[in-house]
Design a protein around this motif. Sequence first.
Motif, PDB file in Angstrom:
ATOM      1  N   MET A   1       3.666   0.913   0.880  1.00  0.00           N
ATOM      2  CA  MET A   1       2.741   0.090   1.485  1.00  0.00           C
ATOM      3  C   MET A   1       2.951  -0.224   3.159  1.00  0.00           C
ATOM      4  O   MET A   1       2.240  -0.022   3.778  1.00  0.00           O
ATOM      5  CB  MET A   1       2.970  -1.471   0.997  1.00  0.00           C
ATOM      6  CG  MET A   1       2.314  -1.345  -0.594  1.00  0.00           C
ATOM      7  SD  MET A   1       0.786  -0.682  -0.963  1.00  0.00           S
ATOM      8  CE  MET A   1       1.134   0.725  -1.915  1.00  0.00           C
ATOM      9  N   VAL A   2       4.519  -0.218   3.487  1.00  0.00           N
ATOM     10  CA  VAL A   2       4.599   0.029   4.927  1.00  0.00           C
ATOM     11  C   VAL A   2       4.235   1.314   5.524  1.00  0.00           C
ATOM     12  O   VAL A   2       3.758   1.401   6.388  1.00  0.00           O
ATOM     13  CB  VAL A   2       6.127  -0.253   5.107  1.00  0.00           C
ATOM     14  CG1 VAL A   2       6.826  -0.037   6.649  1.00  0.00           C
ATOM     15  CG2 VAL A   2       6.517  -1.665   4.746  1.00  0.00           C
ATOM     16  N   GLU A   3       4.667   2.467   4.817  1.00  0.00           N
ATOM     17  CA  GLU A   3       4.112   3.690   5.299  1.00  0.00           C
ATOM     18  C   GLU A   3       2.640   3.773   5.517  1.00  0.00           C
ATOM     19  O   GLU A   3       2.236   4.521   6.551  1.00  0.00           O
ATOM     20  CB  GLU A   3       4.602   4.789   4.233  1.00  0.00           C
ATOM     21  CG  GLU A   3       6.156   5.250   4.459  1.00  0.00           C
ATOM     22  CD  GLU A   3       6.912   6.077   3.491  1.00  0.00           C
ATOM     23  OE1 GLU A   3       5.910   6.616   2.670  1.00  0.00           O
ATOM     24  OE2 GLU A   3       7.974   6.302   3.650  1.00  0.00           O
ATOM     25  N   ALA A   4       1.935   3.229   4.433  1.00  0.00           N
ATOM     26  CA  ALA A   4       0.410   3.275   4.712  1.00  0.00           C
ATOM     27  C   ALA A   4      -0.046   2.336   5.803  1.00  0.00           C
ATOM     28  O   ALA A   4      -1.265   2.330   5.794  1.00  0.00           O
ATOM     29  CB  ALA A   4      -0.232   3.049   3.511  1.00  0.00           C
TER      30      ALA A   4
ATOM     31  N   ALA B   1       1.258  -2.886   5.303  1.00  0.00           N
ATOM     32  CA  ALA B   1       2.153  -4.240   5.423  1.00  0.00           C
ATOM     33  C   ALA B   1       3.076  -3.831   6.698  1.00  0.00           C
ATOM     34  O   ALA B   1       3.356  -2.475   6.739  1.00  0.00           O
ATOM     35  CB  ALA B   1       3.006  -4.452   4.135  1.00  0.00           C
ATOM     36  N   ALA B   2       3.410  -4.532   7.274  1.00  0.00           N
ATOM     37  CA  ALA B   2       4.506  -4.513   8.430  1.00  0.00           C
ATOM     38  C   ALA B   2       5.900  -4.495   8.000  1.00  0.00           C
ATOM     39  O   ALA B   2       6.697  -3.941   8.450  1.00  0.00           O
ATOM     40  CB  ALA B   2       4.089  -5.485   9.686  1.00  0.00           C
ATOM     41  N   CYS B   3       6.025  -5.002   6.793  1.00  0.00           N
ATOM     42  CA  CYS B   3       7.364  -5.483   6.202  1.00  0.00           C
ATOM     43  C   CYS B   3       7.366  -5.620   4.703  1.00  0.00           C
ATOM     44  O   CYS B   3       6.499  -6.242   4.407  1.00  0.00           O
ATOM     45  CB  CYS B   3       8.065  -6.686   7.129  1.00  0.00           C
ATOM     46  SG  CYS B   3       9.556  -6.962   6.566  1.00  0.00           S
TER      47      CYS B   3
ATOM     48  N   LYS C   1       4.471  -8.787   4.333  1.00  0.00           N
ATOM     49  CA  LYS C   1       3.961  -9.374   5.443  1.00  0.00           C
ATOM     50  C   LYS C   1       2.815  -8.419   6.102  1.00  0.00           C
ATOM     51  O   LYS C   1       2.883  -7.189   6.278  1.00  0.00           O
ATOM     52  CB  LYS C   1       4.918  -9.498   6.632  1.00  0.00           C
ATOM     53  CG  LYS C   1       6.101 -10.526   6.273  1.00  0.00           C
ATOM     54  CD  LYS C   1       7.199 -10.666   7.388  1.00  0.00           C
ATOM     55  CE  LYS C   1       8.170 -11.599   7.199  1.00  0.00           C
ATOM     56  NZ  LYS C   1       9.137 -10.841   5.866  1.00  0.00           N
ATOM     57  N   THR C   2       1.695  -9.161   6.221  1.00  0.00           N
ATOM     58  CA  THR C   2       0.430  -8.480   6.574  1.00  0.00           C
ATOM     59  C   THR C   2      -0.666  -9.191   7.372  1.00  0.00           C
ATOM     60  O   THR C   2      -0.322 -10.540   7.490  1.00  0.00           O
ATOM     61  CB  THR C   2      -0.263  -7.732   5.466  1.00  0.00           C
ATOM     62  OG1 THR C   2      -1.258  -6.562   5.904  1.00  0.00           O
ATOM     63  CG2 THR C   2      -0.963  -8.641   4.579  1.00  0.00           C
TER      64      THR C   2
ATOM     65  N   LEU D   1      -4.150  -4.684   0.419  1.00  0.00           N
ATOM     66  CA  LEU D   1      -2.739  -4.478   0.325  1.00  0.00           C
ATOM     67  C   LEU D   1      -2.429  -4.991  -1.375  1.00  0.00           C
ATOM     68  O   LEU D   1      -1.810  -4.066  -1.992  1.00  0.00           O
ATOM     69  CB  LEU D   1      -1.828  -5.198   0.947  1.00  0.00           C
ATOM     70  CG  LEU D   1      -0.518  -5.512   0.637  1.00  0.00           C
ATOM     71  CD1 LEU D   1       0.217  -4.064   0.570  1.00  0.00           C
ATOM     72  CD2 LEU D   1       0.397  -6.366   1.731  1.00  0.00           C
ATOM     73  N   ALA D   2      -3.007  -5.976  -1.774  1.00  0.00           N
ATOM     74  CA  ALA D   2      -2.999  -6.424  -2.981  1.00  0.00           C
ATOM     75  C   ALA D   2      -3.501  -5.511  -4.073  1.00  0.00           C
ATOM     76  O   ALA D   2      -2.837  -5.101  -5.060  1.00  0.00           O
ATOM     77  CB  ALA D   2      -3.429  -7.785  -3.343  1.00  0.00           C
ATOM     78  N   ASP D   3      -4.812  -4.883  -3.769  1.00  0.00           N
ATOM     79  CA  ASP D   3      -5.247  -3.895  -4.432  1.00  0.00           C
ATOM     80  C   ASP D   3      -4.490  -2.534  -4.702  1.00  0.00           C
ATOM     81  O   ASP D   3      -4.441  -1.994  -5.780  1.00  0.00           O
ATOM     82  CB  ASP D   3      -6.807  -3.469  -4.114  1.00  0.00           C
ATOM     83  CG  ASP D   3      -7.719  -4.664  -4.286  1.00  0.00           C
ATOM     84  OD1 ASP D   3      -7.472  -5.842  -4.986  1.00  0.00           O
ATOM     85  OD2 ASP D   3      -8.828  -4.682  -3.718  1.00  0.00           O
TER      86      ASP D   3
END
Length: 104
Positions: A24-27, A30-32, A60-61, A69-71
């Motif tokens: 998720m961070v790589e995509a 999310a920042a963290c 964190k987004t 992100l949740a999906d």
Amino acid sequence: MSDIALVHATFADAGEAERIGQAMVEAQLAACVNLLGPCTSIYRWRGVVERGDEYRALFKTTPELARELADAIAAAHSYDLPVIEIWPVAAGDAVLDWVRAETR
């Protein structure tokens, strides 16, 4: 103060939490991600009270990316019904600026 979104999820094990968090961070969804470690969950599932160890993660987004992100977390998750919660949170402007700079 400005709002960011915190996305909270539990996972079956530490490896899954780390793998999905990294993705998720790589995509840049999310920042963290904070991997919060093991917890004991007690829940009702299909009429039976269950108990199990799970691993928590806090992402964190931006509010605009929170649902996407949740999906994405749900799509990568091993559970039939992953519990993913979105919490609006007030944060300092510098934090909001950082989150916006590190997400798409």
